[in-house]
Scaffold this motif. Structure first.
Motif, PDB file in Angstrom:
ATOM      1  N   THR A1243      -4.401  -9.234 -42.289  1.00 19.56           N
ATOM      2  CA  THR A1243      -5.584  -9.869 -42.859  1.00 19.56           C
ATOM      3  C   THR A1243      -5.331 -10.202 -44.324  1.00 19.56           C
ATOM      4  O   THR A1243      -5.563 -11.328 -44.782  1.00 19.56           O
ATOM      5  CB  THR A1243      -6.793  -8.914 -42.740  1.00 19.56           C
ATOM      6  N   LEU A1297     -15.908 -11.715 -34.438  1.00 16.20           N
ATOM      7  CA  LEU A1297     -14.491 -11.920 -34.801  1.00 16.20           C
ATOM      8  C   LEU A1297     -13.994 -10.756 -35.648  1.00 16.20           C
ATOM      9  O   LEU A1297     -14.752 -10.206 -36.446  1.00 16.20           O
ATOM     10  CB  LEU A1297     -14.345 -13.206 -35.638  1.00 16.20           C
ATOM     11  N   SER A1299     -11.687  -9.306 -38.791  1.00 13.31           N
ATOM     12  CA  SER A1299     -11.527  -9.916 -40.117  1.00 13.31           C
ATOM     13  C   SER A1299     -10.266 -10.784 -40.177  1.00 13.31           C
ATOM     14  O   SER A1299     -10.217 -11.788 -40.884  1.00 13.31           O
ATOM     15  CB  SER A1299     -11.482  -8.837 -41.190  1.00 13.31           C
ATOM     16  N   GLN A1301      -9.095 -12.615 -37.725  1.00  9.89           N
ATOM     17  CA  GLN A1301      -9.401 -13.912 -37.121  1.00  9.89           C
ATOM     18  C   GLN A1301     -10.240 -14.756 -38.071  1.00  9.89           C
ATOM     19  O   GLN A1301     -10.025 -15.962 -38.224  1.00  9.89           O
ATOM     20  CB  GLN A1301     -10.115 -13.692 -35.787  1.00  9.89           C
ATOM     21  N   GLU A1302     -11.181 -14.083 -38.750  1.00 11.98           N
ATOM     22  CA  GLU A1302     -11.971 -14.802 -39.750  1.00 11.98           C
ATOM     23  C   GLU A1302     -11.044 -15.459 -40.765  1.00 11.98           C
ATOM     24  O   GLU A1302     -11.184 -16.621 -41.104  1.00 11.98           O
ATOM     25  CB  GLU A1302     -12.882 -13.813 -40.514  1.00 11.98           C
ATOM     26  N   THR A1306     -10.592 -19.299 -41.813  1.00 13.83           N
ATOM     27  CA  THR A1306     -10.880 -19.710 -43.195  1.00 13.83           C
ATOM     28  C   THR A1306      -9.698 -20.509 -43.745  1.00 13.83           C
ATOM     29  O   THR A1306      -9.869 -21.546 -44.395  1.00 13.83           O
ATOM     30  CB  THR A1306     -11.100 -18.474 -44.087  1.00 13.83           C
ATOM     31  N   ARG A1381     -14.998 -19.786 -31.323  1.00  9.01           N
ATOM     32  CA  ARG A1381     -15.257 -20.262 -32.682  1.00  9.01           C
ATOM     33  C   ARG A1381     -14.298 -21.414 -33.012  1.00  9.01           C
ATOM     34  O   ARG A1381     -14.693 -22.416 -33.594  1.00  9.01           O
ATOM     35  CB  ARG A1381     -15.078 -19.112 -33.684  1.00  9.01           C
TER      36      ARG A1381
END
Length: 1686
Positions: A1243, A1297, A1299, A1301-1302, A1306, A1381
């Motif tokens: 991440t 999701l 973090s 994947q977020e 992004t 998403r």
């Protein structure tokens, strides 16, 4: 000549002539009447001349042509007897000089004829010789003919004739040149205007020469031509010639008549332009030839082999040229000398090396010549150092003879073969192989490492008598006896040394005498002449300066080579006389260097003698540490071969004459002295006696060596100070042979007198001698007392006494009231404290304790006044070693603490560095952890002290530095201190940082942690004090060096578990291995460095190599991030994030978007940053403040070059990419220990990207995007270990999701936004972003694999029983929310970008459809139900935007491949193969059906109306599909009860209506549309027909049973459709309806009629409605009749 002129002689001549003529007339009477007549008339002629003239001889000469005629005719008869008689008569005439020029010419022509007929050859030669030697009448052509005649006779078959002719030629050539010399003598007094000669305009411009000179010129020129194998100009008629003979003639001329060439420009021109090039050309075979190389294969033309006779004669010519004409031929001589040096190479033939050495020997005995070499070459810039090369070549030559032993020795030949670089080849040590009996040889010889070379006596010293250069009769190269070349070379060296020294000493003596006389004269002269005297003295001085330069250059050029060669020979010599000569040479050279003040070379020669006099490998420090002696271990490069200075080899075959004990602190057994050692010792004494005045600093070498020899030989002092032989009881191991006993008295006598002779030395020399004695006595004291024999005593009582005595002495000395006070008298203080320091060399702890206690007491009582004694006191503390027990270390540390707390301000600033060192060394002691930690605390205190008193310390250090600098410059040495170029105050800081840096890699984690925190705090707090340039050192030497070491240690740390931390300390599981403890250090260090880079960027960036530093830092971050340790890798990314948040310097145009959070009044900050008065701020500043100061100050911030800044960011991007690609790459194999990166790490990694992208977006291209995609994809695929899953995974019911994947989304979002506002060329990235997102969408149905790893899926909602499995090692994430998403993002993005060129070109729409086809075809089989529903709605949205675009571009063909894909997608979805789940409710089913209906609606609104823009096949597929949909598809699996629910009535109806709607169209505009409606109609009618048939069949079969509900509905639907259809057809223009259609409609009628029997009332009413419209068909339409058609 008076004898031939006397009357008696004349009378006799006349008689003889008449007699000869009579004899001739008699001989010719019968055969040759004409000759007889001529003879008789000759008699009459002679008589008349005698009668008429008083000057008979002159008259005879005038008429000589006629007088000679009869004899010439006689020779013409070719009768031997007559010819001999005539020749004798002619010779008689010649010897009386009565032959005129014409007569002489006739005689020569006659001789020529005889020669051509090979008659009377010896007589001819004799005649020519008489003709040319008695007078000078023969010139020019005649002369040349005479000379050619002799040459021709030299090449006959007869040996005797040949030799005689050769001798004649030599004599004739000499005669020609002697005539010229005589001619010059005659004309010497007449001064003539020399005509302007263009020396090189024409080779025959000899018009200015006088007759004899001209002959000589032509002759010499032709000799050159002949040797060069060219045709002669003057000697016409030559038939053959040999080079050897020509070279001999050239050599004799050059040797015998040098003045001719030196005085006449024409001749010197010949030398330069003809002789020298010729010699160089003839040398070429010798230069190119390499022995043992197979030349023919390597070069097309095989190299000529050197030919001994020519080569040897050439060398003779060269010797003459160099000796006689050096001044004329400076450049040419340089070439010749270089060639000579080349001929010594080991790869040249033995004989060539021998003659070359002989030639060099000829030069070596001419010191003046050597001197001019030195002046002309060595002292000129850019010129070959010829003199040096000659000496070095001799050295290499001698060495090569030892290293490449005679080939007869097989054991070494192969070793030497591949080793000609001059490295020492160890030949077998057994001398027996070389035929030497025993070890001691009788023959004088050299022997080195098994190579034995005899010494031959060749010449008297000082003369170079050559052997092989004289072998003029040999054709084959002679065999050279072993040792010959070595002996010549040895003599060369000796003669060289002898010549140079005697010459220079002589000249030195003269100048000294002149100086004395001129100074005396100057003092005694009167005023008037004083001026002129002074002038002459000044000239003298200049001359001496020039001379001195030459002498020094000569010595400097030759000493290295000489020393190397002589040392080797000294070591190898087995002959006393040879040894003596070598030593004498070394001695004279040492003395000469001493007189000229050349210290290095002097010391080197002296060292060589000293080494020779001691046993091999004898450890004597003086010889190894002084500058001179370092030479003995250096190798000098001579001619590209490296020549090692050779230390004596131990195996020289010398007679051992003495055995004694070495002089050393510990007894070390015995050493042996050989007779050679004693010989060297005598030389050394000789040197000290005779040349004491020039020894200077070398006295120490000499005395130290002598001291050791005296000790070994056991000479003892007797009363009165003299030395005498004899050893006291303690040396039982001394053995002296009788041989040495005879020498000893002599030696001891000389030794005793050595110091008496010192009274004759001048002050300086005496000072050197005394200095040397002092330093020796200090060493002796070390042995006896300073090293405290007592304190060293094995008995502890004795030791204590000694230590007690010593310490109390020191304390008493310090407390005594000296005058002047002790703090000012530096020498005395140091003298008192030195013994205390010396005690540090003793290892007994009791002594050391005493010593430290003494220090503590001194500090307490005298601490303030120590001054210059501080280094010694601190040295005592610092000398404590790790192994010396806790109590000692404690005491010493106590002293240190006292110093740091109380005495820092009182000690000289120069000692502060020592304090830092000592404190650091205590930190490294591992006896006691607390001491280490406290000492780190002390370092922090010291740094604070530096900070507070910075200005004072800086001033004092600068002052001290300036003083030292000055001293250093005076001495001519470089100032040497650590971190030198930085200013001294900064150096102090750097030393502190370096110490802390060492502690940061201590083996103990606690020390590391403490030191690391301290280091970064000090740099953070006090770093602003440093000069800007010093930061460079901090970054490279301190921080990066530290990072390297930490990285090294961390990667190699042990992974074993540590049970407990010593005692009963428990260790947390995250720190229970060395590896984990090092990980902590690594994290701390990396974070610290990154923080400095971040806060001090404004200081670092202007440094020249910031970008290099940046790269190194990124490299460290990368290696940490890729380390297999979660803690380290995550921390590395944190540091990465930190350095990326650095505000990049901005211009006004682009100010940072977010101003810094803190709002501080700027003026305050600025005030604090630029410190008061001094060149640097002495105020701590915090980093935000500094940053603000940079941005908001009035002056513009330091803007680095934009480009450089970009490069930094790109470097960061590359690092990011490497970290990403390495860390997410799946491993090849998996086992329990496989390292898989953690989610927080990934991440963090992905979160770095958006920030980074902002900086590089301008250059970010497709390749980079590709790279990014790979990393995002890999990162998302990484599974989670099952024990972490509860913390990271949402429970599978939640659609949330992670973090990571977020972060991934992004990252893509940032990119997409940037493209959106970016320039046109960035738009091409859209398709790639779609690809990436679509790949993520696929995860919903097919989660990604991570390498070969087995993962358990947590996602699938059907498998709620996840707990039933044994917990998996690795759990794959729930990808559904992520995929969904991503899909939303895709739709969103497509809505924005559908019309972009790139999106159209790259078939994005097709890709989206293709991707959606997967979940759509799976439908109920999707892992999550939401997936396919979202997919449908997305498809609908995308198509609503995409289809118009597709139609628009229909002609371009870019969407051709999309249509089939779309058709298949509809097909797969609407008629899915997947079975709905059992528990599906009716409402649910209806909702799903409504979705299907929506799809059909889309087809009817968006696709079919535009059929003319769409491929036919596609429309066909759609029609078929609608057809299929409009019939209820009955699936056999349903039970009766379910059937009515499961049928998609709405859907079928919708399909049918759509079909109907497009069955015919009122407004046909194109054939295309007509086609579609025709197709629709025929499909529809066929369909109705089928349904009706099936219904009738079923009705008939079912009997009384009612038919299933769905079939009844279907038939009703069909019947309604038919009636509607007919209605529609009627309304349509008749010409629009195809004849076939009518036919099909009418064909339905019979079938409808058959249905009448049905029992269902609903069917019946529908049937009625369907049948009614058929009434219109009862008559044919009117139009047909009118047209006349039936």
């Amino acid at each position: 000549m008076s004898s031939t002129n006397s009357p008696e002689a004349v009378k006799k001549l006349l008689e003889n002539m008449q007699g000869d003529l009579r004899a001739l007339s008699l001989e010719c009477k019968k055969k040759f009447p004409p000759v007889k007549e001529a003879a008789e008339s000759g008699i009459i002629k002679v008589k008349t001349i005698a009668a008429r003239n008083t000057e008979i001889l002159a008259a005879l000469k005038e008429n000589s042509s006629e007088v000679v005629q009869p004899f010439l005719m006689g020779c013409g008869t070719k009768e031997p007897k007559i010819t001999q008689l005539c020749l004798a008569a002619i010779q008689r005439l010649m010897s009386h000089e009565v032959v005129s020029e014409t007569a002489a010419g006739n005689i020569i022509n006659m001789l020529w004829q005889l020669m051509e007929n090979s008659l009377e050859e010896l007589k001819l030669l004799q005649t020519v010789l008489v003709l040319l030697t008695t007078n000078t009448v023969v010139h020019d052509e005649a002369l040349s003919k005479a000379i050619v005649l002799c040459f021709r006779l030299h090449f006959t078959k007869d040996n005797i004739t040949n030799n005689t002719a050769a001798a004649t030629v030599r004599q004739v050539v000499t005669v020609v040149f002697e005539r010229m010399v005589a001619e010059d003598e005659r004309h010497r007094d007449i001064i003539e205007q020399p005509a302007l000669v263009q020396a090189n305009s024409n080779r025959r411009s000899v018009s200015t020469l006088k007759p004899c000179a001209k002959d000589a010129y032509m002759l010499f020129q032709d000799l050159c031509q002949l040797v060069n194998a060219d045709a002669p100009y003057w000697l016409v008629g030559m038939t053959e010639m040999t080079r050897t003979f020509g070279l001999e003639l050239l050599e004799s001329v050059l040797n015998d008549f040098p003045q001719v060439f030196l005085q006449h420009q024409e001749f010197s021109f010949l030398l330069k332009e003809r002789v020298c090039p010729l010699v160089i050309k003839l040398f070429s075979p010798n230069i190119k030839f390499r022995q043992g190389s197979n030349t023919s294969s390597s070069s097309p033309a095989p190299v000529e082999k050197p030919y001994f006779p020519i080569c040897m004669r050439l060398l003779r010519v060269v010797s003459v040229l160099i000796k006689q004409f050096y001044s004329l031929l400076v450049t040419e001589c340089e070439i010749f000398l270089s060639l000579l040096v080349k001929f010594l190479d080991a790869d040249k033939p033995q004989w060539l090396r021998a003659v070359a050495v002989e030639s060099i020997h000829r030069l070596c005995v001419q010191p003046q010549l050597l001197r001019s070499f030195c002046q002309s070459y060595d002292m000129k810039q850019h010129s070959t150092k010829v003199f040096r090369d000659i000496v070095n070549a001799l050295g290499s030559f001698i060495q090569s003879l030892f290293l490449v032993p005679p080939t007869g020795n097989p054991a070494t030949a192969n070793q030497a073969g591949n080793n000609n670089a001059g490295a020492t080849v160890s030949a077998p040590a057994n001398p027996g192989m070389l035929g030497i009996g025993g070890g001691v040889t009788l023959l004088p010889a050299f022997e080195y490492r098994g190579t034995w070379i005899p010494i031959l006596t060749i010449t008297v010293q000082g003369s170079a008598k050559a052997t092989y250069l004289e072998m003029l009769d040999k054709v084959e190269p002679p065999t050279i006896p072993e040792g010959y070349a070595m002996s010549v070379a040895f003599h060369c060296l000796l003669d060289l040394v002898r010549g140079i020294t005697s010459m220079i000493e002589g000249e030195l003596g003269e100048t000294e005498m002149e100086c004395q006389t001129s100074s005396e004269a100057a003092s005694s002269t009167t005023q008037s002449s004083e001026q002129q005297e002074l002038q002459s003295t000044a000239d003298e001085m200049d001359k001496e300066i020039v001379n001195r330069a030459v002498w020094e250059e000569m010595v400097n050029a030759c000493w290295c080579g000489l020393l190397a060669a002589l040392s080797l020979l000294l070591d190898a010599s087995t002959d006393e006389a040879a040894t003596e000569n070598i030593l004498k040479a070394e001695l004279t050279m040492a003395a000469l260097c001493g007189r000229l003040g050349l210290v290095t070379s002097r010391d080197a020669f002296i060292t060589a003698i000293c080494k020779g006099s001691l046993p091999p490998h004898y450890a004597l420090t003086v010889l190894n540490t002084t500058t001179a002696a370092t030479l003995s271990n250096k190798s000098y490069s001579i001619q590209g071969q490296s020549v090692m200075m050779i230390s004596p080899s131990s195996e020289s075959h010398q007679q051992v004459v003495a055995v004694g004990q070495p002089l050393a602190v510990q007894p070390q057994g015995t050493v042996m002295l050989t007779s050679k050692n004693i010989q060297c010792m005598r030389t050394l004494l000789n040197l000290a006696h005779c040349h004491g005045a020039v020894l200077g600093t070398s006295w120490q070498l000499v005395l130290a060596t002598l001291q050791h020899l005296v000790w070994i030989l056991g000479l003892k002092p007797s009363s009165g100070g003299a030395l005498k032989p004899g050893r006291a009881v303690e040396g039982p191991s001394t053995v002296l042979t009788t041989a040495v006993m005879t020498d000893l008295p002599v030696i001891s006598n000389i030794l005793s007198r050595l110091f008496e002779s010192s009274q004759y030395l001048d002050d300086v020399s005496l000072h050197h001698l005394i200095n040397a004695l002092c330093s020796l006595s200090v060493e002796a004291m070390d042995m006896a007392y300073g090293n405290n024999k007592v304190c060293q005593h094995p008995n502890s009582r004795m030791r204590e006494w000694g230590a007690e005595a010593l310490t109390s002495l020191i304390k008493a000395g310090l407390t005594f009231n000296h005058d002047p006070p002790l703090s000012q008298n530096q020498r005395l203080q140091l003298l008192l404290l030195n013994p205390l320091k010396e005690m540090s060399n003793i290892n007994h702890p009791d002594i050391r304790l005493k010593q430290l206690e003494c220090v503590l007491q001194i500090l307490q009582s005298q601490g303030d006044s120590l001054g210059p004694g501080w280094p010694l006191v601190l040295g005592v503390m610092g000398a404590i070693r790790n192994d010396q027990g806790e109590s000692l270390i404690r005491t010493a540390f106590q002293c240190l603490q006292l110093v740091v707390t109380d005495f820092l301000p009182t000690m000289p600033c120069t000692c502060l560095q020592i304090v830092v060192d000592v404190a650091g060394s205590f930190g490294l002691h591992n006896q006691e952890l607390n001491i280490s930690l406290t000492s780190i605390g002390l370092l922090w205190n010291i740094s604070d002290y530096f900070f507070q008193r910075g200005e004072i310390i800086e001033k004092e250090l600068n002052k001290e530095e300036a003083a030292q600098q000055k001293q250093a410059e005076e001495k001519g040495v470089v100032l040497n201190r650590p971190f030198h170029p930085a200013p001294p105050f900064d150096c102090l800081w750097l030393c502190l940082y370096a110490k802390l840096g060492e502690l940061c890699v201590d083996p103990r984690p606690a020390v590391r942690k403490s030191a690391g925190q301290t280091l970064f705090s000090t740099i953070g707090a006090h770093g602003t004090l440093l000069q800007h340039s010093t930061w460079h050192t901090v970054i490279w030497k301190v921080l990066f060096h530290l990072l390297d070491r930490v990285r090294e240690s961390s990667t190699t740390a042990d992974k074993e578990k540590i049970e407990s931390g010593g005692g009963n300390i428990l260790i947390h599981h995250s720190r229970d291995t060395a590896e984990k403890q090092w990980a902590e250090t690594w994290v701390l260090t990396l974070a610290g460095v990154a923080r400095i880079f971040n806060t001090r960027r404004y200081l670092l960036q202007p440094l020249g190599d910031f970008s290099r530093a940046w790269d190194v830092l990124l490299d460290h971050i990368q290696s940490a991030a890729l380390s297999k340790n979660n803690e380290v890798s995550l921390a590395a990314l944190k540091s990465f994030q930190e350095i990326l948040q650095i505000v990049s310097p901005v211009r006004d145009s682009d100010k940072p978007e977010t101003p810094p959070a803190v709002n501080v009044p700027v003026s305050v900050l600025l005030g604090s940053i630029s410190g008061p008065g001094l060149s640097r701020p002495f105020v701590r500043t915090d980093s935000i403040g500094e940053r603000l100061g940079r941005y908001s100050s009035s002056e513009p911030p330091v803007v680095t070059d934009e480009l450089e800044d970009l490069n930094l960011w790109w470097a960061a991007w590359n690092t990011w990419y490497r970290i990403g690609s390495e860390s997410t790459k799946p491993p090849i194999t998996f086992d329990k220990l496989t390292f898989i990166p953690s989610q927080p790490f990934l991440t963090a990694l992905i979160q770095i990207y958006p920030a980074l992208y902002q900086h590089i977006k301008t250059g970010f291209n497709m390749d980079d995007l590709q790279k990014l995609g790979v990393i995002l994809h890999s990162a998302v695929s990484v599974p989670i270990s099952s024990d972490a899953s509860p913390f990271i995974l949402p429970s599978y019911t939640e659609a949330v999701l992670t973090s990571l994947q977020e972060a991934v989304l992004t990252a893509l979002d940032v990119l997409q936004k940037a493209i959106c506002v970016g320039p046109e060329n960035m738009q091409i990235m859209y398709p790639a972003i779609f690809d990436q997102l679509l790949a993520f969408v696929e995860f919903s149905c097919k989660p990604p694999q991570y390498g070969q790893l087995e993962t358990k899926h947590i996602a699938n909602a059907k498998y709620n029983q996840i707990q039933l499995f044994a917990p998996a090692e690795w759990v794959a994430l729930n990808y559904v929310p992520f995929a969904e998403r991503s899909l939303e993002v895709v739709v969103d993005l497509y809505q924005k970008t559908a019309c972009h060129k790139a999106v159209v070109n790259e078939k994005v729409l097709q890709n989206i459809i293709k991707t959606l086809r997967v979940p759509l075809s799976l439908k109920y089989s999707c892992p999550s139900e939401s997936t396919w529903k979202l997919a449908v709605s997305s498809l609908l949205k995308v198509l609503s935007i995409g289809l118009p675009v597709a139609r628009q571009h229909a002609s371009s063909g870019k969407f051709d491949s999309m249509w089939p894909e779309l058709a298949n997608t509809f097909e797969d979805f609407l008629f899915t193969k997947s079975i709905p789940p059992d528990n599906l409710s009716i409402q649910e089913f209806q909702r799903n059906e409504s979705i299907d209906v929506e799809v059909v609606q889309l087809i009817s609104t968006e696709i079919l109306p535009y059929a003319n823009f769409i491929p036919k096949e596609f429309v066909g597929q759609i029609m078929t599909m609608l057809n299929k949909g409009s019939i209820h598809s009955q699936s056999s699996s349903f039970t009766e009860a379910e059937i009515d629910i499961r049928l998609r009535e709405e859907f079928s109806k919708m399909c049918f209506e759509t079909l109907l709607q497009f069955s015919f169209s009122n407004k046909v505009t194109t054939p295309q549309e007509g086609y579609i409606s025709r197709m629709a109609l025929s499909v529809l009618l066929k369909r109705s027909q089928d349904v009706l048939h099936r219904y009738i069949e079923d009705e008939r079969l079912s009997g009384k049973c009612p038919l299933p509900r769905q079939q009844v509905t279907e038939i009703i639907f069909v019947l309604k459709a038919v009636s509607t259809l007919i209605d529609s057809l009627k309304k349509t223009q008749p010409e629009n309806v195809d004849g076939n259609t009518w036919a099909q409609v009418i064909a339905l009628y019979p079938t409808l009629v058959e249905c009448i029997t049905c029992s269902s009332s609903e069917v019946c009413s529908a049937l009625k409605e369907a049948l009614v419209p058929f009434k219109d068909f009862m008559q044919p339409p009117a139009s047909k009749v009118q047209n006349g058609e039936s």
